[in-house]
Design a protein around this motif. Sequence first.
Motif, PDB file in Angstrom:
ATOM      1  N   VAL A 191     -22.267  74.028  14.697  1.00 17.43           N
ATOM      2  CA  VAL A 191     -22.837  73.816  13.369  1.00 17.43           C
ATOM      3  C   VAL A 191     -23.950  72.773  13.420  1.00 17.43           C
ATOM      4  O   VAL A 191     -24.076  71.993  14.370  1.00 17.43           O
ATOM      5  N   PHE A 192     -24.730  72.764  12.359  1.00 20.44           N
ATOM      6  CA  PHE A 192     -25.802  71.796  12.163  1.00 20.44           C
ATOM      7  C   PHE A 192     -25.231  70.492  11.616  1.00 20.44           C
ATOM      8  O   PHE A 192     -24.289  70.500  10.823  1.00 20.44           O
ATOM      9  N   VAL A 193     -25.799  69.364  12.039  1.00 24.27           N
ATOM     10  CA  VAL A 193     -25.385  68.044  11.555  1.00 24.27           C
ATOM     11  C   VAL A 193     -26.568  67.407  10.841  1.00 24.27           C
ATOM     12  O   VAL A 193     -27.621  67.178  11.445  1.00 24.27           O
ATOM     13  N   ALA A 194     -26.408  67.123   9.559  1.00 26.72           N
ATOM     14  CA  ALA A 194     -27.470  66.496   8.778  1.00 26.72           C
ATOM     15  C   ALA A 194     -27.318  64.980   8.818  1.00 26.72           C
ATOM     16  O   ALA A 194     -26.212  64.444   8.821  1.00 26.72           O
ATOM     17  N   GLY A 195     -28.449  64.306   8.851  1.00 26.23           N
ATOM     18  CA  GLY A 195     -28.446  62.854   8.739  1.00 26.23           C
ATOM     19  C   GLY A 195     -27.926  62.120   9.947  1.00 26.23           C
ATOM     20  O   GLY A 195     -27.457  60.982   9.826  1.00 26.23           O
ATOM     21  N   HIS A 196     -27.997  62.729  11.126  1.00 28.46           N
ATOM     22  CA  HIS A 196     -27.543  62.021  12.321  1.00 28.46           C
ATOM     23  C   HIS A 196     -28.545  60.905  12.626  1.00 28.46           C
ATOM     24  O   HIS A 196     -29.746  61.163  12.778  1.00 28.46           O
ATOM     25  N   PRO A 197     -28.095  59.673  12.726  1.00 30.70           N
ATOM     26  CA  PRO A 197     -29.039  58.557  12.863  1.00 30.70           C
ATOM     27  C   PRO A 197     -29.838  58.565  14.154  1.00 30.70           C
ATOM     28  O   PRO A 197     -30.883  57.928  14.236  1.00 30.70           O
ATOM     29  N   ALA A 198     -29.361  59.278  15.170  1.00 29.01           N
ATOM     30  CA  ALA A 198     -30.051  59.257  16.470  1.00 29.01           C
ATOM     31  C   ALA A 198     -30.885  60.501  16.715  1.00 29.01           C
ATOM     32  O   ALA A 198     -31.356  60.713  17.828  1.00 29.01           O
ATOM     33  N   CYS A 199     -31.099  61.337  15.683  1.00 27.56           N
ATOM     34  CA  CYS A 199     -31.803  62.596  15.905  1.00 27.56           C
ATOM     35  C   CYS A 199     -32.652  62.931  14.691  1.00 27.56           C
ATOM     36  O   CYS A 199     -32.128  63.086  13.585  1.00 27.56           O
ATOM     37  N   ASP A 200     -33.951  63.059  14.911  1.00 31.49           N
ATOM     38  CA  ASP A 200     -34.853  63.470  13.844  1.00 31.49           C
ATOM     39  C   ASP A 200     -35.104  64.972  13.883  1.00 31.49           C
ATOM     40  O   ASP A 200     -35.703  65.534  12.979  1.00 31.49           O
ATOM     41  N   GLY A 201     -34.655  65.626  14.953  1.00 34.28           N
ATOM     42  CA  GLY A 201     -34.810  67.073  15.058  1.00 34.28           C
ATOM     43  C   GLY A 201     -33.586  67.778  14.511  1.00 34.28           C
ATOM     44  O   GLY A 201     -33.083  67.471  13.430  1.00 34.28           O
ATOM     45  N   PHE A 202     -33.077  68.739  15.262  1.00 33.96           N
ATOM     46  CA  PHE A 202     -31.863  69.443  14.897  1.00 33.96           C
ATOM     47  C   PHE A 202     -30.690  68.819  15.638  1.00 33.96           C
ATOM     48  O   PHE A 202     -30.592  68.932  16.865  1.00 33.96           O
ATOM     49  N   ALA A 203     -29.798  68.141  14.922  1.00 33.28           N
ATOM     50  CA  ALA A 203     -28.548  67.692  15.528  1.00 33.28           C
ATOM     51  C   ALA A 203     -27.519  68.801  15.372  1.00 33.28           C
ATOM     52  O   ALA A 203     -27.348  69.353  14.285  1.00 33.28           O
ATOM     53  N   LEU A 204     -26.867  69.144  16.460  1.00 40.91           N
ATOM     54  CA  LEU A 204     -25.894  70.239  16.473  1.00 40.91           C
ATOM     55  C   LEU A 204     -24.571  69.738  17.007  1.00 40.91           C
ATOM     56  O   LEU A 204     -24.532  68.865  17.872  1.00 40.91           O
ATOM     57  N   ARG A 205     -23.497  70.322  16.486  1.00 38.28           N
ATOM     58  CA  ARG A 205     -22.145  69.912  16.896  1.00 38.28           C
ATOM     59  C   ARG A 205     -21.404  71.093  17.506  1.00 38.28           C
ATOM     60  O   ARG A 205     -21.308  72.167  16.919  1.00 38.28           O
ATOM     61  N   PHE A 206     -20.865  70.866  18.701  1.00 33.86           N
ATOM     62  CA  PHE A 206     -20.006  71.833  19.389  1.00 33.86           C
ATOM     63  C   PHE A 206     -18.625  71.211  19.471  1.00 33.86           C
ATOM     64  O   PHE A 206     -18.397  70.294  20.266  1.00 33.86           O
ATOM     65  N   ALA A 207     -17.718  71.686  18.622  1.00 30.89           N
ATOM     66  CA  ALA A 207     -16.396  71.071  18.511  1.00 30.89           C
ATOM     67  C   ALA A 207     -15.321  72.012  19.035  1.00 30.89           C
ATOM     68  O   ALA A 207     -15.456  73.232  18.981  1.00 30.89           O
ATOM     69  N   ASP A 208     -14.259  71.415  19.543  1.00 31.63           N
ATOM     70  CA  ASP A 208     -13.087  72.158  20.009  1.00 31.63           C
ATOM     71  C   ASP A 208     -13.460  73.159  21.101  1.00 31.63           C
ATOM     72  O   ASP A 208     -13.086  74.326  21.066  1.00 31.63           O
ATOM     73  N   VAL A 209     -14.192  72.680  22.092  1.00 28.38           N
ATOM     74  CA  VAL A 209     -14.557  73.510  23.242  1.00 28.38           C
ATOM     75  C   VAL A 209     -13.502  73.311  24.321  1.00 28.38           C
ATOM     76  O   VAL A 209     -13.379  72.227  24.894  1.00 28.38           O
ATOM     77  N   ALA A 210     -12.713  74.345  24.575  1.00 28.56           N
ATOM     78  CA  ALA A 210     -11.702  74.268  25.628  1.00 28.56           C
ATOM     79  C   ALA A 210     -12.399  74.392  26.981  1.00 28.56           C
ATOM     80  O   ALA A 210     -13.076  75.375  27.255  1.00 28.56           O
ATOM     81  N   ILE A 211     -12.218  73.369  27.821  1.00 28.29           N
ATOM     82  CA  ILE A 211     -12.926  73.355  29.103  1.00 28.29           C
ATOM     83  C   ILE A 211     -11.999  73.605  30.292  1.00 28.29           C
ATOM     84  O   ILE A 211     -12.462  73.685  31.425  1.00 28.29           O
ATOM     85  N   GLY A 212     -10.699  73.725  30.048  1.00 27.43           N
ATOM     86  CA  GLY A 212      -9.796  74.019  31.156  1.00 27.43           C
ATOM     87  C   GLY A 212      -8.385  73.534  30.871  1.00 27.43           C
ATOM     88  O   GLY A 212      -8.112  72.922  29.831  1.00 27.43           O
ATOM     89  N   HIS A 213      -7.472  73.820  31.813  1.00 28.28           N
ATOM     90  CA  HIS A 213      -6.067  73.484  31.661  1.00 28.28           C
ATOM     91  C   HIS A 213      -5.641  72.462  32.710  1.00 28.28           C
ATOM     92  O   HIS A 213      -6.048  72.541  33.878  1.00 28.28           O
ATOM     93  N   LEU A 214      -4.836  71.520  32.275  1.00 32.65           N
ATOM     94  CA  LEU A 214      -4.242  70.579  33.203  1.00 32.65           C
ATOM     95  C   LEU A 214      -3.020  71.217  33.853  1.00 32.65           C
ATOM     96  O   LEU A 214      -2.479  72.223  33.377  1.00 32.65           O
ATOM     97  N   THR A 215      -2.555  70.622  34.912  1.00 32.52           N
ATOM     98  CA  THR A 215      -1.397  71.172  35.610  1.00 32.52           C
ATOM     99  C   THR A 215      -0.134  71.098  34.775  1.00 32.52           C
ATOM    100  O   THR A 215       0.820  71.838  35.032  1.00 32.52           O
TER     101      THR A 215
END
Length: 535
Positions: free
Chosen positions: A397-421
């Motif tokens: 999704v798009f993030v409005a008003g991010h203080p560190a970004c004057d362009g398009f701030a985007l959020r990638f949440a809940d990205v499963a990157i792998g399984h622990l043992t």
Amino acid sequence: MTRAEPLVGALVIGGLGVALALGLRGEPPEDLSMRVEGARAHVLLSPPDSRHDVLPALLRDRVETLDGEGRSAVELITKKVVYGSRWEREVTLPVVRGPLSPEGEPWPCALKLRLLPAFFDDGKPGGGDVIEIVDHQIRSRFPQDISAGDVKVLRFAEVRSTALSLTPLEGRLWAIGKIVLDDDATSPTTFTFTGSLSLGEVLGNVRVTLDRLDIAWTGKTRGALVIAAVDLLADVEKVAEAFLKKQIGDSLELISLPRRALRLEDLAFGGPGGKLEGSFEMRLCAAPVVSTLGVDLDLGASVSLAGRPRDPVIVGPPAVRGARALAFGDSRGETPDHNVEAVAGGDAIQQTLYMLWQSGVFDEWGRDPAVLASFRAELADRLTLELSHLDLRLPPVFVAGHPACDGFALRFADVAIGHLTDGRTAVAHADVCASPRVREGRLELEASLLSVRLNCVRFDAGTNLEPCLSDVIPLLRERVAERKPSFPLSLPIPERLFHVSLVQGGALSIQGLSADTSGELMRVKARAVTSTAAP
């Protein structure tokens, strides 16, 4: 990686590579955790306060709540505990907020398009503007026989030459023209006309109304009519003038959106390893605004994706929060080398990301052997995860008003990157800042990593969020703040969408594409070349 990647590559290949290379380890069961109710714990369309709880109870007085930066349709609720002065433990609950814009229904207007005066008439020979299409339309309507009753009384010959202009002024398009027929060497039939057109909106499309059309008729056929048909003069004049007004008027009423739904497959939406299938229908959101600056169109879309949805609960893009109003920059005093401008904001990016996510394009990317190989190479032999694919479980999704970004701030949440043992799943939540660039004539985005949050998820009669990577999170944040790694990325904007013509009977091609972002808006400029060739 040489292939164009969706924006989630900024999350995976960059900051996570640094973090995971330092190792994943389990946390004591009595440590901080969060338990969330419900089968769809991360899709809460109302406040989540009653659906999650921090454990164990003895830590609650020491827990600090951290919110995500900016305003977004996916909120990040982070619970953090610091032991002593160094050891940190944290878990993050991503929450999708509503309302949603279901597929098949009109989505929020996402694009403002300006057709500059040079789009209609660049004042140069050789075509490439709307006047070329008008010229072609007028020429195609001649020669023509004119009859009064059943009697043929006139013949208009083919067109020898034209001199046409089409200019946007306040509230109207003004047309001035001269048409010379090829019927006499010294006194050819000549029509001169002046007309005005107004633009409105009807059922989501452009309505062109010919408000006025004044025609003067001189030359051979006018003189022949007076000599040979005196008794029919009044009737023939009416028939001939009605014919001329219709033919010239119809030639001027050219601006229109496509009247049928477009196939997403034909527009080449998608990315490496996947493509979108379904229908895409453009609509006009309000009456066009005509001024000396050009014609401004507010555009939206209705999209219906084909196939089985990735997630049947999230039925459309969630509403953008805090997006800026679309507005063009101040171009007064400039001599532009382009004739089309577009402004896109948070709605446009959020709708595009939803389509890529819901259609499974991101799933295909997450299983791409080249992507996984690059990730493993980044982590070398320190990887303690069972890495089979990267799973985006929520729409970016798009993030409005991010203080560190004057362009398009985007959020990638809940990205499963792998399984622990131990069976837990490691997930990441990242914000990136994206800005456009043009490479080899195509619009791409370059993104830098802004922040990363990490934790693990365990499913045991509910969803349990537990810390992982606690030892390296502070170091990771320091490195991200210091280095702000940059990544070349391709947002899969379909190039063919730019070739959808707004001029009936004409095709459109794009040249000289340029883009920039400021104030959370992306501004695109280009030269649109119209032609009578089939698309």
